[in-house]
Enzyme design. Sequence first.
Site, mmCIF file in Angstrom:
data_model
loop_
_atom_site.group_PDB
_atom_site.id
_atom_site.type_symbol
_atom_site.label_atom_id
_atom_site.label_comp_id
_atom_site.label_asym_id
_atom_site.label_seq_id
_atom_site.Cartn_x
_atom_site.Cartn_y
_atom_site.Cartn_z
ATOM 1 N N ARG A 40 1.589 9.064 -2.170
ATOM 2 C CA ARG A 40 0.429 8.765 -3.024
ATOM 3 C C ARG A 40 0.533 9.403 -4.413
ATOM 4 O O ARG A 40 -0.478 9.731 -5.025
ATOM 5 C CB ARG A 40 -0.880 9.197 -2.358
ATOM 6 C CG ARG A 40 -1.230 8.408 -1.109
ATOM 7 C CD ARG A 40 -1.703 7.013 -1.483
ATOM 8 N NE ARG A 40 -1.975 6.203 -0.307
ATOM 9 C CZ ARG A 40 -3.170 6.057 0.228
ATOM 10 N NH1 ARG A 40 -4.190 6.659 -0.297
ATOM 11 N NH2 ARG A 40 -3.331 5.294 1.288
ATOM 12 N N ARG A 44 -4.710 7.845 -7.858
ATOM 13 C CA ARG A 44 -5.904 8.308 -8.555
ATOM 14 C C ARG A 44 -5.871 9.703 -9.137
ATOM 15 O O ARG A 44 -6.741 10.052 -9.920
ATOM 16 C CB ARG A 44 -7.112 8.176 -7.619
ATOM 17 C CG ARG A 44 -7.554 6.737 -7.499
ATOM 18 C CD ARG A 44 -8.638 6.569 -6.495
ATOM 19 N NE ARG A 44 -8.150 6.925 -5.162
ATOM 20 C CZ ARG A 44 -8.873 6.818 -4.071
ATOM 21 N NH1 ARG A 44 -10.107 6.402 -4.143
ATOM 22 N NH2 ARG A 44 -8.368 7.137 -2.899
ATOM 23 N N ARG A 53 -5.720 0.801 -14.232
ATOM 24 C CA ARG A 53 -6.402 0.027 -13.194
ATOM 25 C C ARG A 53 -7.793 -0.462 -13.590
ATOM 26 O O ARG A 53 -8.411 -1.214 -12.838
ATOM 27 C CB ARG A 53 -6.541 0.916 -11.947
ATOM 28 C CG ARG A 53 -5.342 0.969 -11.009
ATOM 29 C CD ARG A 53 -5.250 -0.257 -10.126
ATOM 30 N NE ARG A 53 -6.554 -0.706 -9.663
ATOM 31 C CZ ARG A 53 -7.212 -0.198 -8.645
ATOM 32 N NH1 ARG A 53 -6.681 0.742 -7.929
ATOM 33 N NH2 ARG A 53 -8.413 -0.653 -8.313
ATOM 34 N N ASP A 89 0.465 -1.558 -1.168
ATOM 35 C CA ASP A 89 -0.352 -1.017 -0.083
ATOM 36 C C ASP A 89 0.157 -1.602 1.224
ATOM 37 O O ASP A 89 0.756 -2.686 1.228
ATOM 38 C CB ASP A 89 -1.835 -1.366 -0.266
ATOM 39 C CG ASP A 89 -2.698 -0.515 0.665
ATOM 40 O OD1 ASP A 89 -3.047 0.618 0.293
ATOM 41 O OD2 ASP A 89 -2.979 -0.974 1.792
ATOM 42 N N TYR A 164 -5.775 -1.639 11.754
ATOM 43 C CA TYR A 164 -6.646 -2.228 10.723
ATOM 44 C C TYR A 164 -7.090 -3.640 11.108
ATOM 45 O O TYR A 164 -8.245 -4.017 10.909
ATOM 46 C CB TYR A 164 -5.936 -2.244 9.365
ATOM 47 C CG TYR A 164 -5.975 -0.898 8.667
ATOM 48 C CD1 TYR A 164 -7.169 -0.390 8.164
ATOM 49 C CD2 TYR A 164 -4.827 -0.129 8.515
ATOM 50 C CE1 TYR A 164 -7.220 0.846 7.541
ATOM 51 C CE2 TYR A 164 -4.864 1.106 7.892
ATOM 52 C CZ TYR A 164 -6.063 1.595 7.401
ATOM 53 O OH TYR A 164 -6.115 2.817 6.786
HETATM 54 O O1 CP3 Z 1 1.840 6.527 -4.520
HETATM 55 C C1 CP3 Z 1 2.068 5.916 -3.474
HETATM 56 O O2 CP3 Z 1 2.218 6.491 -2.371
HETATM 57 C C2 CP3 Z 1 2.269 4.408 -3.544
HETATM 58 C C3 CP3 Z 1 1.175 3.621 -3.238
HETATM 59 C C4 CP3 Z 1 0.512 3.535 -1.887
HETATM 60 C C5 CP3 Z 1 -0.828 3.117 -1.769
HETATM 61 N N1 CP3 Z 1 -1.127 2.966 -0.463
HETATM 62 C C6 CP3 Z 1 -1.713 2.854 -2.909
HETATM 63 C C7 CP3 Z 1 -3.155 2.942 -2.706
HETATM 64 C C8 CP3 Z 1 1.013 3.705 -0.592
HETATM 65 C C9 CP3 Z 1 2.373 4.185 -0.147
HETATM 66 C C10 CP3 Z 1 -0.030 3.330 0.292
HETATM 67 C C11 CP3 Z 1 0.113 3.300 1.743
HETATM 68 C C12 CP3 Z 1 -1.077 3.236 2.572
HETATM 69 N N2 CP3 Z 1 -2.201 2.488 2.403
HETATM 70 C C13 CP3 Z 1 -1.181 3.909 3.806
HETATM 71 C C14 CP3 Z 1 -0.124 4.784 4.391
HETATM 72 C C15 CP3 Z 1 -0.121 6.108 3.724
HETATM 73 C C16 CP3 Z 1 -1.167 7.070 4.214
HETATM 74 O O3 CP3 Z 1 -1.978 7.516 3.396
HETATM 75 O O4 CP3 Z 1 -1.156 7.395 5.409
HETATM 76 C C17 CP3 Z 1 -2.433 3.598 4.351
HETATM 77 C C18 CP3 Z 1 -3.004 4.111 5.659
HETATM 78 C C19 CP3 Z 1 -3.071 2.689 3.467
HETATM 79 C C20 CP3 Z 1 -4.405 2.055 3.614
HETATM 80 C C21 CP3 Z 1 -5.276 2.480 2.484
HETATM 81 N N3 CP3 Z 1 -5.263 1.878 1.242
HETATM 82 C C22 CP3 Z 1 -6.174 3.579 2.430
HETATM 83 C C23 CP3 Z 1 -6.505 4.502 3.583
HETATM 84 C C24 CP3 Z 1 -6.699 3.621 1.126
HETATM 85 C C25 CP3 Z 1 -7.623 4.654 0.524
HETATM 86 C C26 CP3 Z 1 -9.049 4.228 0.467
HETATM 87 C C27 CP3 Z 1 -9.794 5.037 -0.577
HETATM 88 O O5 CP3 Z 1 -10.152 4.436 -1.611
HETATM 89 O O6 CP3 Z 1 -9.999 6.226 -0.385
HETATM 90 C C28 CP3 Z 1 -6.115 2.554 0.411
HETATM 91 C C29 CP3 Z 1 -6.325 2.229 -1.013
HETATM 92 C C30 CP3 Z 1 -5.219 2.666 -1.890
HETATM 93 N N4 CP3 Z 1 -3.907 2.429 -1.672
HETATM 94 C C31 CP3 Z 1 -5.360 3.348 -3.128
HETATM 95 C C32 CP3 Z 1 -4.075 3.510 -3.649
HETATM 96 C C33 CP3 Z 1 -3.676 4.125 -4.957
HETATM 97 C C34 CP3 Z 1 -6.684 3.750 -3.762
HETATM 98 C C35 CP3 Z 1 -7.238 2.553 -4.435
HETATM 99 C C36 CP3 Z 1 -7.795 2.855 -5.792
HETATM 100 O O7 CP3 Z 1 -7.138 3.515 -6.605
HETATM 101 O O8 CP3 Z 1 -8.895 2.350 -6.056
#
Ligand code: CP3
Length: 366
Positions: A40, A44, A53, A89, A164
């Site tokens: 991650r 953010r 974004r 994602d 999911y």
């Molecule tokens: O920097 C990185 O790692 C690359 C980008 C990345 C994202 N999601 C971007 C993202 C990666 C590798 C993921 C994987 C992902 N997505 C996982 C596996 C990693 C982990 O954390 O265990 C999972 C379970 C998801 C599902 C998911 N997508 C979640 C739980 C969330 C967070 C929800 C929240 O807003 O708190 C997302 C959204 C997400 N994916 C964001 C980002 C940058 C946040 C969205 C935003 O910026 O508005």
Amino acid sequence: MTSEPTASPSPAAQPSPADSALVRAARGLPVQHTPVWFMRQAGRSLPEYRAARQGIGMLQSCRRPDLVAEITLQPVRRHHVDAAIFFSDIVVPLSAVGVDLDIKPGVGPVVATPFRTQADLDRLPELTPDMVPDITEAVRLSLSELGSTPLIGFAGAPFTLASYLIEGGPSRNHERTKALMHADPTLWSALCSRLARIAGAFLQVQVSAGASAVQLFDSWVGALSRADYLRFAQPHSATALAMVEGVPKIHFGVGTGELLASMGEAGADVVGVDFRVSLTDAIERLGGRYAVQGNLDPALLFAPWEPLSSAVRRIVDEGRAAPGHIFNLGHGVLPSTDPDALTRVVELVHEYSAAVAAPDADAGRP
Ligand code: CP3
């Protein structure tokens, strides 16, 4: 694991991502410093990410190659990490094959019609490269600026994706998921076989476009006992990993202390370790057969430098017992993390590990 060292590039040769510290550590080859990146890292915690974004939905952002490349590169420019992680994602491939879903801010992926019956399998066709030309283009755009820094492609593992789909969104207890796997193992297996092929194809698209390594995230698989993991999750993760050729494979989950060796046996080169297990214990549980990745507690980035830096040094020291070590967090960067703390951790990992690797050789630098 490969343990035979390959020739180092001559100093005049153009360095290639395949010879980077990250790829070498993943293959158990000697390195001049411990490579470091952060799960991650593209997200953010960075003001430039929030600016890029603005006004664009998460899922939409993941399908715009110029934006994906920009966000993928941001943490590399800022922190000088040893790898970029592709901005996407885990639900992007599901959306690409036609599943109606969204990623809601502060919530995560939400599925319009949760998966329940055999008939729902019709909503999960194979993923073919022509469904995701934007992913190929975004990888290529990212590589043009990355130079010798490797790009890590990724996908979600079948269990986590199934959760999911079945729960309809994030879940604490995964009760519907577990109910379905035990009530109808045949349907579960059919679902996870489809998801494995989708995940494997999504990984291979990224590798074909030039990614130098992949990570399969099984974030929520720590919710399973080892017996259930072996029966219901591992075979499908193994299918996804086996579809990827030519690059090292990292496999990570949260709360997976009891599953580490089984996750390695799914076909990983590197096992990701969360912060609940020490690297020393993890390496012992893995029997020295795999490189490891991890495992700084992301909350420690909020602590003063003294305890933070000593935790970083301890992790670098512990990692030396494995065939290879990639420094990372034990889970993703928390959104309110001070980005400067991440930059300082990268500097410390590089300096401290280089000094340890070559104590008398001017820290190994030319
Ligand atoms: O920097 C990185 O790692 C690359 C980008 C990345 C994202 N999601 C971007 C993202 C990666 C590798 C993921 C994987 C992902 N997505 C996982 C596996 C990693 C982990 O954390 O265990 C999972 C379970 C998801 C599902 C998911 N997508 C979640 C739980 C969330 C967070 C929800 C929240 O807003 O708190 C997302 C959204 C997400 N994916 C964001 C980002 C940058 C946040 C969205 C935003 O910026 O508005």
